[in-house]
Design a protein around this motif. Structure first.
Motif, PDB file in Angstrom:
ATOM      1  N   TRP A 124       0.591  -1.179  -0.060  1.00  8.84           N
ATOM      2  CA  TRP A 124      -0.076   0.004   0.051  1.00  8.84           C
ATOM      3  C   TRP A 124       0.797   1.291  -0.080  1.00  8.84           C
ATOM      4  O   TRP A 124       0.540   2.341  -0.353  1.00  8.84           O
ATOM      5  N   GLU A 156      -5.813  -9.208  -4.154  1.00 10.91           N
ATOM      6  CA  GLU A 156      -6.671  -8.173  -5.009  1.00 10.91           C
ATOM      7  C   GLU A 156      -7.919  -7.225  -4.457  1.00 10.91           C
ATOM      8  O   GLU A 156      -7.851  -5.968  -4.499  1.00 10.91           O
ATOM      9  N   ALA A 157      -8.594  -8.040  -3.438  1.00  9.63           N
ATOM     10  CA  ALA A 157      -9.612  -7.248  -2.554  1.00  9.63           C
ATOM     11  C   ALA A 157      -8.830  -6.498  -1.645  1.00  9.63           C
ATOM     12  O   ALA A 157      -9.527  -5.246  -1.280  1.00  9.63           O
ATOM     13  N   ALA A 158      -8.065  -7.010  -1.223  1.00 13.60           N
ATOM     14  CA  ALA A 158      -7.100  -6.057  -0.062  1.00 13.60           C
ATOM     15  C   ALA A 158      -6.443  -4.896  -0.646  1.00 13.60           C
ATOM     16  O   ALA A 158      -6.605  -3.854  -0.146  1.00 13.60           O
ATOM     17  N   LYS A 189      -7.549  -2.937  -2.979  1.00 11.45           N
ATOM     18  CA  LYS A 189      -8.528  -2.005  -3.314  1.00 11.45           C
ATOM     19  C   LYS A 189      -9.290  -1.246  -1.895  1.00 11.45           C
ATOM     20  O   LYS A 189      -9.932  -0.538  -2.025  1.00 11.45           O
ATOM     21  N   SER A 190      -8.928  -1.633  -0.727  1.00 17.78           N
ATOM     22  CA  SER A 190      -9.283  -1.321   0.499  1.00 17.78           C
ATOM     23  C   SER A 190      -8.262  -0.650   1.271  1.00 17.78           C
ATOM     24  O   SER A 190      -7.001  -0.829   0.903  1.00 17.78           O
ATOM     25  N   SER A 191      -8.498  -0.241   2.455  1.00 16.38           N
ATOM     26  CA  SER A 191      -7.795   0.365   3.116  1.00 16.38           C
ATOM     27  C   SER A 191      -6.659  -0.549   3.974  1.00 16.38           C
ATOM     28  O   SER A 191      -7.266  -1.831   4.455  1.00 16.38           O
ATOM     29  N   ASP A 231      -5.656  -0.452   6.783  1.00 17.91           N
ATOM     30  CA  ASP A 231      -6.307  -0.591   8.377  1.00 17.91           C
ATOM     31  C   ASP A 231      -7.208  -1.693   8.650  1.00 17.91           C
ATOM     32  O   ASP A 231      -7.435  -1.957   9.493  1.00 17.91           O
ATOM     33  N   GLU A 232      -7.982  -2.028   7.343  1.00 20.35           N
ATOM     34  CA  GLU A 232      -8.772  -3.220   7.533  1.00 20.35           C
ATOM     35  C   GLU A 232      -8.109  -4.615   7.327  1.00 20.35           C
ATOM     36  O   GLU A 232      -8.597  -5.658   7.737  1.00 20.35           O
ATOM     37  N   HIS A 233      -6.542  -4.733   7.153  1.00 15.55           N
ATOM     38  CA  HIS A 233      -6.024  -5.860   7.162  1.00 15.55           C
ATOM     39  C   HIS A 233      -4.702  -6.088   8.246  1.00 15.55           C
ATOM     40  O   HIS A 233      -4.182  -7.227   8.327  1.00 15.55           O
TER      41      HIS A 233
END
Length: 67
Positions: free
Chosen positions: A12, A48-50, A52-54, A56-58
């Motif tokens: 990221w 790939e889904a991760a 596209k997200s923040s 902080d969610e992972h």
């Protein structure tokens, strides 16, 4: 000797952000950066889904300070 399962990586914050399917390419993007944000995943779909997200969610950011 057991075969290692492939991991997938999201960067990221690094020299280049993106998704990588091997550690060598991922590590080139984060090497020497004290504030790099990255994580490995077990499947390409989750990776790939991760991306596209923040992040902080992972991941739990280790540099969070409380006063």
């Amino acid at each position: 000797m057991a075969k290692q399962k492939q991991k997938f990586y999201v960067v990221w914050k690094g020299t280049q952000t993106g998704v990588f399917d091997n550690w060598d390419e991922c590590s080139k993007q984060i090497h020497g950066l004290h504030d790099a944000i990255y994580k490995s995943f077990k499947t390409r779909a989750v990776m790939e889904a991760a991306f596209k997200s923040s992040p902080d969610e992972h991941i739990e950011l280790a540099h969070t300070k409380t006063y």
